[in-house]
Structures are given as C-alpha cells and as structure tokens.
Scaffold this motif. Structure first.
Motif, PDB file in Angstrom:
ATOM      1  N   ALA A 112      16.906  -7.853  -5.236  1.00 24.18           N
ATOM      2  CA  ALA A 112      17.542  -8.428  -6.434  1.00 24.18           C
ATOM      3  C   ALA A 112      18.009  -9.854  -6.160  1.00 24.18           C
ATOM      4  CB  ALA A 112      18.714  -7.551  -6.872  1.00 24.18           C
ATOM      5  N   ARG A 113      18.525 -10.092  -4.959  1.00 32.93           N
ATOM      6  CA  ARG A 113      18.951 -11.445  -4.579  1.00 32.93           C
ATOM      7  C   ARG A 113      17.759 -12.407  -4.558  1.00 32.93           C
ATOM      8  NH1 ARG A 113      21.071  -9.965  -0.106  1.00 32.93           N
ATOM      9  NH2 ARG A 113      19.983 -11.295   1.338  1.00 32.93           N
ATOM     10  N   ALA A 114      16.649 -11.946  -4.001  1.00 29.75           N
ATOM     11  CA  ALA A 114      15.453 -12.790  -3.938  1.00 29.75           C
ATOM     12  C   ALA A 114      14.932 -13.081  -5.347  1.00 29.75           C
ATOM     13  CB  ALA A 114      14.367 -12.109  -3.098  1.00 29.75           C
ATOM     14  N   GLU A 115      14.911 -12.066  -6.183  1.00 35.29           N
ATOM     15  CA  GLU A 115      14.439 -12.256  -7.557  1.00 35.29           C
ATOM     16  C   GLU A 115      15.355 -13.205  -8.329  1.00 35.29           C
ATOM     17  OE1 GLU A 115      14.247  -8.093  -8.539  1.00 35.29           O
ATOM     18  OE2 GLU A 115      12.058  -8.109  -8.339  1.00 35.29           O
ATOM     19  N   ALA A 116      16.658 -13.127  -8.088  1.00 29.48           N
ATOM     20  CA  ALA A 116      17.609 -14.036  -8.743  1.00 29.48           C
ATOM     21  C   ALA A 116      17.360 -15.485  -8.339  1.00 29.48           C
ATOM     22  CB  ALA A 116      19.048 -13.628  -8.418  1.00 29.48           C
ATOM     23  N   GLU A 117      16.757 -15.665  -7.163  1.00 35.24           N
ATOM     24  CA  GLU A 117      16.414 -17.011  -6.673  1.00 35.24           C
ATOM     25  C   GLU A 117      14.996 -17.422  -7.079  1.00 35.24           C
ATOM     26  OE1 GLU A 117      18.329 -19.271  -4.960  1.00 35.24           O
ATOM     27  OE2 GLU A 117      20.031 -17.921  -5.274  1.00 35.24           O
ATOM     28  N   GLY A 118      14.362 -16.621  -7.937  1.00 32.28           N
ATOM     29  CA  GLY A 118      13.045 -16.980  -8.456  1.00 32.28           C
ATOM     30  C   GLY A 118      11.866 -16.547  -7.608  1.00 32.28           C
ATOM     31  N   ARG A 119      12.100 -15.688  -6.627  1.00 34.90           N
ATOM     32  CA  ARG A 119      11.009 -15.204  -5.775  1.00 34.90           C
ATOM     33  C   ARG A 119      10.535 -13.855  -6.297  1.00 34.90           C
ATOM     34  NH1 ARG A 119      12.093 -18.605  -1.262  1.00 34.90           N
ATOM     35  NH2 ARG A 119      13.543 -20.105  -2.140  1.00 34.90           N
ATOM     36  N   ARG A 120       9.266 -13.593  -6.109  1.00 35.49           N
ATOM     37  CA  ARG A 120       8.733 -12.277  -6.464  1.00 35.49           C
ATOM     38  C   ARG A 120       8.869 -11.354  -5.253  1.00 35.49           C
ATOM     39  NH1 ARG A 120       3.085 -13.222  -9.382  1.00 35.49           N
ATOM     40  NH2 ARG A 120       2.810 -14.683  -7.685  1.00 35.49           N
ATOM     41  N   VAL A 121       9.060 -10.077  -5.533  1.00 37.39           N
ATOM     42  CA  VAL A 121       9.281  -9.100  -4.473  1.00 37.39           C
ATOM     43  C   VAL A 121       8.365  -7.900  -4.698  1.00 37.39           C
ATOM     44  CG1 VAL A 121      10.957  -7.529  -3.414  1.00 37.39           C
ATOM     45  CG2 VAL A 121      11.698  -9.798  -4.197  1.00 37.39           C
ATOM     46  N   VAL A 122       7.721  -7.471  -3.611  1.00 35.56           N
ATOM     47  CA  VAL A 122       6.963  -6.227  -3.592  1.00 35.56           C
ATOM     48  C   VAL A 122       7.639  -5.377  -2.524  1.00 35.56           C
ATOM     49  CG1 VAL A 122       4.725  -5.149  -3.194  1.00 35.56           C
ATOM     50  CG2 VAL A 122       4.841  -7.453  -4.187  1.00 35.56           C
ATOM     51  N   GLN A 123       7.975  -4.139  -2.863  1.00 37.05           N
ATOM     52  CA  GLN A 123       8.645  -3.271  -1.902  1.00 37.05           C
ATOM     53  C   GLN A 123       7.857  -1.993  -1.688  1.00 37.05           C
ATOM     54  OE1 GLN A 123      13.145  -3.441  -1.548  1.00 37.05           O
ATOM     55  NE2 GLN A 123      12.856  -3.055  -3.730  1.00 37.05           N
ATOM     56  N   ASN A 124       7.934  -1.501  -0.438  1.00 33.35           N
ATOM     57  CA  ASN A 124       7.439  -0.174  -0.114  1.00 33.35           C
ATOM     58  C   ASN A 124       5.951  -0.001  -0.448  1.00 33.35           C
ATOM     59  OD1 ASN A 124       7.684   2.507   0.792  1.00 33.35           O
ATOM     60  ND2 ASN A 124       8.237   3.240  -1.241  1.00 33.35           N
ATOM     61  N   ARG A 125       5.150  -1.040  -0.178  1.00 29.71           N
ATOM     62  CA  ARG A 125       3.700  -0.975  -0.421  1.00 29.71           C
ATOM     63  C   ARG A 125       2.969  -1.616   0.750  1.00 29.71           C
ATOM     64  NH1 ARG A 125       1.733  -0.232  -5.810  1.00 29.71           N
ATOM     65  NH2 ARG A 125       3.463  -0.035  -7.261  1.00 29.71           N
ATOM     66  N   CYS A 126       1.885  -1.011   1.147  1.00 32.77           N
ATOM     67  CA  CYS A 126       1.065  -1.559   2.222  1.00 32.77           C
ATOM     68  C   CYS A 126       0.147  -2.649   1.668  1.00 32.77           C
ATOM     69  CB  CYS A 126       0.240  -0.454   2.879  1.00 32.77           C
ATOM     70  SG  CYS A 126      -0.828  -1.094   4.184  1.00 32.77           S
ATOM     71  N   MET A 127       0.232  -3.822   2.257  1.00 28.13           N
ATOM     72  CA  MET A 127      -0.580  -4.948   1.802  1.00 28.13           C
ATOM     73  C   MET A 127      -2.078  -4.668   2.006  1.00 28.13           C
ATOM     74  SD  MET A 127       0.419  -8.833   2.665  1.00 28.13           S
ATOM     75  CE  MET A 127       0.572  -9.897   1.275  1.00 28.13           C
ATOM     76  N   LYS A 128      -2.426  -4.007   3.083  1.00 25.52           N
ATOM     77  CA  LYS A 128      -3.829  -3.668   3.348  1.00 25.52           C
ATOM     78  C   LYS A 128      -4.353  -2.693   2.288  1.00 25.52           C
ATOM     79  CE  LYS A 128      -6.628  -1.365   6.901  1.00 25.52           C
ATOM     80  NZ  LYS A 128      -6.575  -0.793   8.271  1.00 25.52           N
ATOM     81  N   VAL A 129      -3.582  -1.674   1.980  1.00 28.77           N
ATOM     82  CA  VAL A 129      -3.983  -0.690   0.985  1.00 28.77           C
ATOM     83  C   VAL A 129      -4.176  -1.368  -0.380  1.00 28.77           C
ATOM     84  CG1 VAL A 129      -3.204   1.326  -0.342  1.00 28.77           C
ATOM     85  CG2 VAL A 129      -2.959   1.280   2.156  1.00 28.77           C
ATOM     86  N   GLN A 130      -3.232  -2.232  -0.744  1.00 29.73           N
ATOM     87  CA  GLN A 130      -3.334  -2.907  -2.034  1.00 29.73           C
ATOM     88  C   GLN A 130      -4.517  -3.873  -2.066  1.00 29.73           C
ATOM     89  OE1 GLN A 130      -1.565  -1.809  -4.623  1.00 29.73           O
ATOM     90  NE2 GLN A 130      -0.775  -0.360  -3.118  1.00 29.73           N
ATOM     91  N   HIS A 131      -4.792  -4.544  -0.947  1.00 25.91           N
ATOM     92  CA  HIS A 131      -5.952  -5.440  -0.886  1.00 25.91           C
ATOM     93  C   HIS A 131      -7.237  -4.650  -1.057  1.00 25.91           C
ATOM     94  CE1 HIS A 131      -9.112  -7.889   0.999  1.00 25.91           C
ATOM     95  NE2 HIS A 131      -8.421  -8.916   0.510  1.00 25.91           N
ATOM     96  N   ARG A 132      -7.353  -3.532  -0.349  1.00 26.04           N
ATOM     97  CA  ARG A 132      -8.557  -2.696  -0.473  1.00 26.04           C
ATOM     98  C   ARG A 132      -8.719  -2.180  -1.900  1.00 26.04           C
ATOM     99  NH1 ARG A 132      -8.577   1.108   4.911  1.00 26.04           N
ATOM    100  NH2 ARG A 132      -9.755  -0.324   6.214  1.00 26.04           N
ATOM    101  N   ARG A 133      -7.612  -1.805  -2.541  1.00 28.46           N
ATOM    102  CA  ARG A 133      -7.643  -1.224  -3.876  1.00 28.46           C
ATOM    103  C   ARG A 133      -7.970  -2.263  -4.945  1.00 28.46           C
ATOM    104  NH1 ARG A 133      -3.826   0.076  -8.194  1.00 28.46           N
ATOM    105  NH2 ARG A 133      -2.229  -1.218  -7.246  1.00 28.46           N
ATOM    106  N   LEU A 134      -7.458  -3.494  -4.779  1.00 32.31           N
ATOM    107  CA  LEU A 134      -7.542  -4.467  -5.865  1.00 32.31           C
ATOM    108  C   LEU A 134      -8.497  -5.635  -5.620  1.00 32.31           C
ATOM    109  CD1 LEU A 134      -3.716  -4.637  -6.548  1.00 32.31           C
ATOM    110  CD2 LEU A 134      -5.429  -3.519  -7.990  1.00 32.31           C
ATOM    111  N   VAL A 135      -8.787  -5.938  -4.352  1.00 28.41           N
ATOM    112  CA  VAL A 135      -9.531  -7.164  -4.048  1.00 28.41           C
ATOM    113  C   VAL A 135     -10.847  -6.892  -3.345  1.00 28.41           C
ATOM    114  CG1 VAL A 135      -9.445  -9.398  -2.885  1.00 28.41           C
ATOM    115  CG2 VAL A 135      -7.367  -8.471  -3.949  1.00 28.41           C
ATOM    116  N   ALA A 136     -10.815  -6.080  -2.310  1.00 32.60           N
ATOM    117  CA  ALA A 136     -12.001  -5.886  -1.456  1.00 32.60           C
ATOM    118  C   ALA A 136     -13.124  -5.169  -2.176  1.00 32.60           C
ATOM    119  CB  ALA A 136     -11.617  -5.120  -0.199  1.00 32.60           C
TER     120      ALA A 136
END
Length: 136
Positions: A112-136
């Motif tokens: 919430a602090r990061a989002e209040a500063e204008g940053r996007r946040v992804v939590q509790n997700r594997c970047m590799k899994v998401q890359h395979r699912r959405l990009v690869a």
C-alpha cells in the motif's frame, strides 16, 4: 490494490531491467532458477545479494542502493518480514516502476505504501510462471 489482471501483468513483463533482491548462486533454488530463466529470456537481470560477488557471470550488488543501472522492476526473493525494508529501498530510487514479490511473499502494508508513491505492486506470484503463461 496489487496488480492481478493478465493485461497489466503482461505490460509489466514487457519491462527490461529486473533487480532480483535475494538472488541465489545455488542452482535448484527458486531464487536462482527464476532469475536465470528471466536472463535466458532476454531480461537484463541484476543480482542483488550482499553475500555474493557475482551470479550468472554478472556482478552482484550488495543492495538496491548500490545498483548503478536503472531498474524497471524489483523482484523480491526474501522473507515477507523483509519486504518493508526492500520497498523503502525501492522507493528511495526514482527509476523503479514495479515491486514484484515472488510466490509466498507478501506485505500488504508495504504494498500500500508503494502504491501510494505511484509504484505498481505484484504480490505472491512467480515471475517465471506468469511469463510462461502470458508471454512465452
């Protein structure tokens, strides 16, 4: 609200430079294998580990503050209790757009602090899994 939509995750995965806090030298550990996968798929991976001189033949930074290159995404492979301090370090930089905590790692207050500063946040997700699912 942390990022959850496939479109927004795909947009984040179009980033180029990923600083991996907690990157490991040990093959077989997720903190090694996931960043290696990202490196093999064209990302500029910057290992951040104060206990390593180099990982993947790249110089490892002791901290986010020690990274001289611009960072698009901070990928976190540290326990949830350490996320708040990592978020603080990321917020101290002007170049970090996204803070991504890997599967099993979350800190809603820090997010919430990061989002209040204008940053996007992804939590509790594997970047590799998401890359395979959405990009690869």
């Amino acid at each position: 609200m942390p990022v959850e939509s496939a479109d927004e995750l795909e947009e984040i995965l179009a980033s180029e430079t990923i600083a991996v806090v907690g990157c490991s030298r040990t093959p077989g550990k997720a903190a090694h294998d996931v960043p290696k996968y990202l490196l093999d798929h064209g990302y500029d991976v910057i290992p951040v580990n104060p206990h390593a001189d180099e990982i993947f033949g790249r110089q490892a930074a002791d901290s986010l503050a020690a990274v001289e290159d611009e960072i698009d995404v901070v990928c976190v492979f540290r326990p949830s209790e350490e996320v708040a301090g990592i978020v603080d370090a990321a917020l101290a930089r002007d170049d970090v757009d996204v803070i991504w905590t890997q599967q099993g790692i979350r800190d809603d207050q820090a997010a919430a602090r990061a989002e209040a500063e204008g940053r996007r946040v992804v939590q509790n997700r594997c970047m590799k899994v998401q890359h395979r699912r959405l990009v690869a």
